[in-house]
Design an enzyme around this catalytic site. Structure first.
Site, PDB file in Angstrom:
ATOM      1  N   ASN A   1      12.735  68.998  43.260  1.00  0.00           N
ATOM      2  CA  ASN A   1      12.859  70.289  42.574  1.00  0.00           C
ATOM      3  C   ASN A   1      12.070  70.315  41.259  1.00  0.00           C
ATOM      4  O   ASN A   1      12.191  71.257  40.476  1.00  0.00           O
ATOM      5  CB  ASN A   1      14.338  70.605  42.299  1.00  0.00           C
TER       6      ASN A   1
ATOM      7  N   HIS B   1      12.314  68.026  38.783  1.00  0.00           N
ATOM      8  CA  HIS B   1      12.937  67.393  37.611  1.00  0.00           C
ATOM      9  C   HIS B   1      12.207  66.103  37.239  1.00  0.00           C
ATOM     10  O   HIS B   1      11.622  65.441  38.092  1.00  0.00           O
ATOM     11  CB  HIS B   1      14.445  67.176  37.796  1.00  0.00           C
TER      12      HIS B   1
ATOM     13  N   GLU C   1      16.782  68.999  34.727  1.00  0.00           N
ATOM     14  CA  GLU C   1      16.772  69.851  35.914  1.00  0.00           C
ATOM     15  C   GLU C   1      16.161  71.219  35.588  1.00  0.00           C
ATOM     16  O   GLU C   1      16.213  71.664  34.432  1.00  0.00           O
ATOM     17  CB  GLU C   1      18.217  70.064  36.395  1.00  0.00           C
TER      18      GLU C   1
END
Ligand code: F6R
Length: 240
Positions: free
Chosen positions: A136, A138, A143
């Site tokens: 994603n 990160h 995050e």
């Protein structure tokens, strides 16, 4: 940013190993920033092999890991301390007092984070930071979000990360929901960064980084602002 494309995971690991070895040869008391996860396992095997062949000496090296689950005991076989011990600490001559990971069993998470950043500063900062990417986008456990934190902090893991990391646990329910992680400034203050990227599931965040746009929705894109980043990516991550 420099981009090195490798045939596969093994080549990526070798290339990163040579760079870390070069760093230690040039500065034997280097401060290394280290990551856990599948990506750097081959790098740690390379470094262990070079040490076993007497090509590398870690006696003056200091290490700071990016992150640790919270709460977790370091003796837990899913802790990042356990991982590092298994893959690197127990294989080379790093001194116990020179290896650092945020303390997953600290009573006060906030105080632990402040102390961790201070310890890095007191050691004159990180010379070379090794990073992986989450699928994603990160880096460490920063995050995707509207805002990112500068310093080391307690973070709630996203469902995506819990799902991705569940492969190391009996089930997704067993993955800790929170972690202590270096912040974006902690990472960006490193003098040099090596980003290792392997596998088709990292294609999207890598493509976003290479596109040169910066967004907190894909934290790895922040690396575009750093002056000394080397990306070592395998063909699968580059899109074949
Ligand atoms: C781990 C860390 C994470 C991982 C990322 C990729 O210390 O900081 O950001 O680098 O989750 O994990 P792997 O390598 O398992 O795909």
């Amino acid at each position: 940013m420099r981009l090195i494309t490798c045939e596969n995971y093994a080549e990526m690991s070798k290339a990163a190993g040579l760079m870390v070895a070069g760093q230690i040869a040039l500065k034997p008391n280097s401060v290394l920033g280290l990551a856990t996860g599948s990506t750097p396992e081959g790098l740690y095997a390379e470094l262990s092999r070079m040490y076993a062949n007497k090509d590398l000496d870690f006696s003056e090296v200091k290490t700071f890991n990016l992150d640790e689950y919270y709460p977790i005991d370091r003796a837990n076989d899913q802790s990042y301390y356990y991982f590092m011990n298994q893959h690197l600490y127990s294989k080379v001559n790093l001194k116990a007092e020179n290896v650092h990971i945020p303390n997953g069993s600290a009573a006060n998470a906030e105080a632990e984070c402040v102390a961790y950043d201070k310890l890095i500063d007191d050691n004159c900062g990180i010379d070379l930071q090794i990073l992986g990417i989450g699928n994603n986008g990160h880096i460490a456990f920063n995050e995707p979000a509207g805002e990112l934190s500068a310093g080391t902090h307690l973070v709630k893991l996203t469902e995506n990360t819990i799902e991705a990391n569940s492969r190391f646990f009996a089930s997704a329910d067993d993955v800790p929901r929170t972690a202590l992680t270096s912040g974006m400034a902690t990472i960006m203050k490193a003098r040099k960064i090596i980003l290792m990227v392997s596998g088709a599931n990292k294609r999207e965040p890598l493509a976003k980084l290479l596109a040169g746009k910066i967004t907190t929705d894909c934290p790895v894109t922040m690396l575009s602002m750093h002056s000394d980043v080397t990306i070592i990516a395998d063909k699968a991550a580059m899109g074949g």
